[in-house]
Design an enzyme around this catalytic site. Structure first.
Site, PDB file in Angstrom:
ATOM      1  N   SER A  34     -19.048  11.620   7.161  1.00  0.00           N
ATOM      2  CA  SER A  34     -18.214  10.930   8.141  1.00  0.00           C
ATOM      3  C   SER A  34     -17.884   9.520   7.637  1.00  0.00           C
ATOM      4  O   SER A  34     -17.464   9.357   6.490  1.00  0.00           O
ATOM      5  CB  SER A  34     -18.946  10.918   9.485  1.00  0.00           C
ATOM      6  OG  SER A  34     -18.050  10.695  10.533  1.00  0.00           O
ATOM      7  N   ASP A  70     -14.121  21.339  12.000  1.00  0.00           N
ATOM      8  CA  ASP A  70     -14.340  19.927  12.318  1.00  0.00           C
ATOM      9  C   ASP A  70     -13.024  19.231  12.666  1.00  0.00           C
ATOM     10  O   ASP A  70     -12.107  19.204  11.842  1.00  0.00           O
ATOM     11  CB  ASP A  70     -14.986  19.268  11.089  1.00  0.00           C
ATOM     12  CG  ASP A  70     -15.321  17.810  11.308  1.00  0.00           C
ATOM     13  OD1 ASP A  70     -15.242  17.336  12.458  1.00  0.00           O
ATOM     14  OD2 ASP A  70     -15.675  17.148  10.314  1.00  0.00           O
ATOM     15  N   HIS A 100     -18.809  19.452  11.366  1.00  0.00           N
ATOM     16  CA  HIS A 100     -18.888  18.108  10.775  1.00  0.00           C
ATOM     17  C   HIS A 100     -20.021  18.012   9.738  1.00  0.00           C
ATOM     18  O   HIS A 100     -21.179  18.146  10.084  1.00  0.00           O
ATOM     19  CB  HIS A 100     -19.109  17.108  11.915  1.00  0.00           C
ATOM     20  CG  HIS A 100     -18.666  15.710  11.614  1.00  0.00           C
ATOM     21  ND1 HIS A 100     -17.472  15.410  11.011  1.00  0.00           N
ATOM     22  CD2 HIS A 100     -19.268  14.507  11.861  1.00  0.00           C
ATOM     23  CE1 HIS A 100     -17.343  14.088  10.901  1.00  0.00           C
ATOM     24  NE2 HIS A 100     -18.427  13.519  11.404  1.00  0.00           N
TER      25      HIS A 100
END
Lengths: 462, 462
Positions: free
Chosen positions: B143, B395, B420
């Site tokens: 991320s 995601d 994710h």
């Protein structure tokens, strides 16, 4: 506004760009903008599609660089480029806090990273304003300006398609290399002209030291036409620095014609210096006259003032000579020293410890010796691309730069008869063949980068 | 210190590194150092020559990432690597100004550039301390941490040989892409499970809106078991945000087994949500129960407090859930919005203007929308090398990242059944084939980078 002896060609327009003061802290004292000066000419530009040649200004008034980098405008005329010379923050008229800029903490926004971000923002916004979104940008710079050009290509390859870094000592300034190299290379220039020249210089400095040792300050004053009688070790140290600096500048600026950059210089100053050193009967007198080539080119000075003619700092060429000495004194962090063994100068050590003490006392800061190496890739440049590293063999800065090509697009150009970024200067009848050839290679390489970039743009659908 | 339900494996040592507070201003308030936390294990390391796997910590307590990124330690065991998880400044225990860190102007040193410089300095110094000068460094991140890994490779290829950036939305966060994409992709996850699921969600939100329009706040309170009766448009907006966020998190964290990351999630939460949405007789009740999967996984809550369970900010997943909400609220600057046309959620516009007003009022700063694009190359990444961009098709962040390989060393890996950064998690029996294959590719590529770097080191004479 004219500098030097000729009118500027082409006619640059002087403009100001509202620049963000602090790019890296949204909540700092530098929460506003300042007026950053730049020079621009679209005289040669193929509007909307020709490339942009952008000079990443260094430690001085931007006019000084514009008027001594004629190659860039000559190349612009050939390649139909827009030309911009941007002034470095804290120099010339680009003072973020006006006259308070050199106070603490205001001086804290004087960093390489801020300067690079200035250029990135300026390029991006001017391209938009000028309808030049599709135009490839090539950056140019000499010396510290050349380092900035390299850094721009490393940091912002999204904005800059290639860089010509002339005489950029990116390795030595990052702490790679030896502290004795610089003055050794200054010495070589004089030695290569005549080994007796080197011996005469060394001998003259020795004479001075002998007089200093017996504290014959009156004799020293008269020999060097000093305005005040020296009275301490400190004054002698300053005199040694001033004298050494004259040789340094003549080596750096050993152009084959007379110039007005960092002061006035005759054509072939190393030759002139050696002829002077070897022509006089008295060594001390000869040394004084040789220093006069640099400090008294007009012959107007009746005496030398030790502390105004030369300002000692971490730059081996001092902090003065029309360059903004305060800002440079803050920025610069080299540790070059002469040792009287591998060079012809007096033993003048300059250690990291000395530098740290000075910076801490004068500016309230502690230098970070590894910082440039960490931030700007040190000698691990091989993942970069599209950079020309040009260096002149006469230039004492040269061996602090990249002297061998690192890949097919990281190109070292060595100019055997070149002094400090001679290649950036306008064409001159006295130019040696080596610089003519270098400029041709630079020109061809840049044309190729521009073409590649245009092709990429087309593919992206501009 | 343990998090989640299992002991950490391996046993990380928790340490602190004296870090420079302000890398970019030598004269600022941040003139000292702070204690930056990191976790380290040499359990698998081939001392002195094995690679270093360095996690570039993101917006939270570093243990959270260490305990949810088992792939890195599994890979370290295979490749005999030293593993370091570094905590991002202003998160967890790495607070430069302690409890004052979120005051103005102290918060100003919370920037991406400072965080990257922290990691560059930490890697350089720890390598020296650990006798690991010759050891190639590979950075990892998920991320925002993945964005930092990419940036580390762009900025510091001298320090970092390669980067695995898992689920890093480097394009959308740089302002490239459409603001409606994110919630459209959240919606797709539910729609792909069952189109009726999407319709039920949309219908439930519509029911809520109908009640809000007639200001039947009592009915809304009882339907959603709210602790307080809503009384304004603002409360309804907050409720909509809280509910939408539940779906967002279930889409993001749609792992095939139950997890404890950003809260507790059952296995296959999208399936669980849809079964809940479609299982109940009453749509509003079903919506409440579905939100309860996220906000009341233990079943302990007797009512929902709108303003503690969810903190609205520019991140579409909110600023809370154990992550350091203040710092993230300051940092984050996306403009994702739902529109009820391309997604199943209520119309909830979020414009740059709104963001600007908020940032100015709350933090005294004006966002610079083009900044990340200018600083970190935007979509002109092709001059970079040695980066894996992995993304999971489940995601909603995936389409804000790099989905196609840009060159032979800028590799996009798409994981069809991945949520994710599933690939960063430890191996699990429930792993789909696509993530097993992705991890294999990642492992092979990283091994190859390490080998290349070792060869370069040998050439340089280490």
């Amino acid at each position: 506004m004219f500098h030097g002896c000729t009118d500027p060609k082409p006619q640059f327009k002087e403009k100001y760009f509202p620049q963000i003061m602090d790019h890296f802290n949204f909540n700092s004292m530098g929460n506003g903008t300042y007026e950053q000066r730049y020079l621009i000419t679209d005289e040669y530009w193929k509007r909307g599609s020709g490339p942009i040649f952008f000079y990443t200004g260094n430690e001085g008034d931007i006019w000084e660089f514009a008027l001594n980098s004629g190659f860039i405008t000559e190349l612009a005329a050939q390649q139909r480029a827009l030309v911009i010379f941007a002034e470095h923050r804290y120099y010339g008229k680009s003072l973020p806090f006006g006259q308070d800029s050199f106070n603490i903490p205001e001086v804290g926004l004087l960093t390489v990273e801020q300067a690079l971000a200035d250029y990135a923002i300026m390029i991006t916004e001017l391209k938009q304003q000028l309808g030049a979104s599709a135009c490839p940008v090539i950056v140019f710079g000499g010396s510290y300006g050349g380092m900035l050009s390299v850094y721009m290509r490393l940091r912002y390859p999204n904005i800059v398609a290639g860089a010509l870094a002339a005489s950029a000592p990116i390795l030595s300034t990052a702490g790679m290399g030896e502290s004795k190299q610089f003055f050794q290379d200054v010495t070589s220039d004089f030695e290569n002209y005549a080994p007796e020249c080197r011996d005469a210089v060394r001998g003259a400095f020795q004479r001075l030291q002998d007089l200093a040792q017996i504290e014959d300050y009156g004799r020293i004053q008269s020999a060097f036409s000093l305005c005040k009688t020296p009275s301490s070790y400190k004054d002698i140290h300053q005199l040694n620095g001033l004298l050494r600096n004259a040789f340094t500048l003549m080596a750096m600026l050993d152009y084959p014609y007379s110039t007005h950059f960092m002061g006035s210089m005759p054509a072939n100053p190393v030759k002139v210096a050696c002829d002077t050193m070897l022509g006089g009967a008295d060594l001390l007198h000869a040394l004084k006259d040789t220093a006069g080539i640099v400090y008294n080119s007009t012959g107007d000075l009746t005496c030398f003032d030790l502390y105004t003619l030369y300002v000692e700092c971490a730059d081996p060429t001092g902090c003065g000579l029309g360059f903004n000495s305060l800002a440079w004194d803050y920025q610069i962090e080299m540790c070059f020293e002469s040792n009287n063994v591998s060079d012809m100068f007096p033993l003048m050590p300059f250690t990291e410890k000395q530098r740290e003490q000075y910076c801490s006392k004068r500016w309230g800061v502690i230098p970070r010796p590894g910082w440039l190496k960490t931030q700007f890739w040190g000698d691990a440049l091989s993942t970069a691309s599209n950079i020309i590293f040009s260096n002149g063999d006469l230039d004492p800065w040269a061996n602090g730069g990249v002297r061998k090509s690192l890949s097919s697009s990281l190109i070292a150009i060595n100019i055997s008869e070149g002094a400090h970024h001679l290649d950036l200067r306008e064409a001159n009848d006295a130019d040696p063949a080596s610089v003519i050839k270098a400029r041709k290679m630079e020109s061809d390489t840049i044309a190729q980068w521009v073409k590649m970039e245009e092709r990429k743009c087309l593919q992206r659908g501009f």
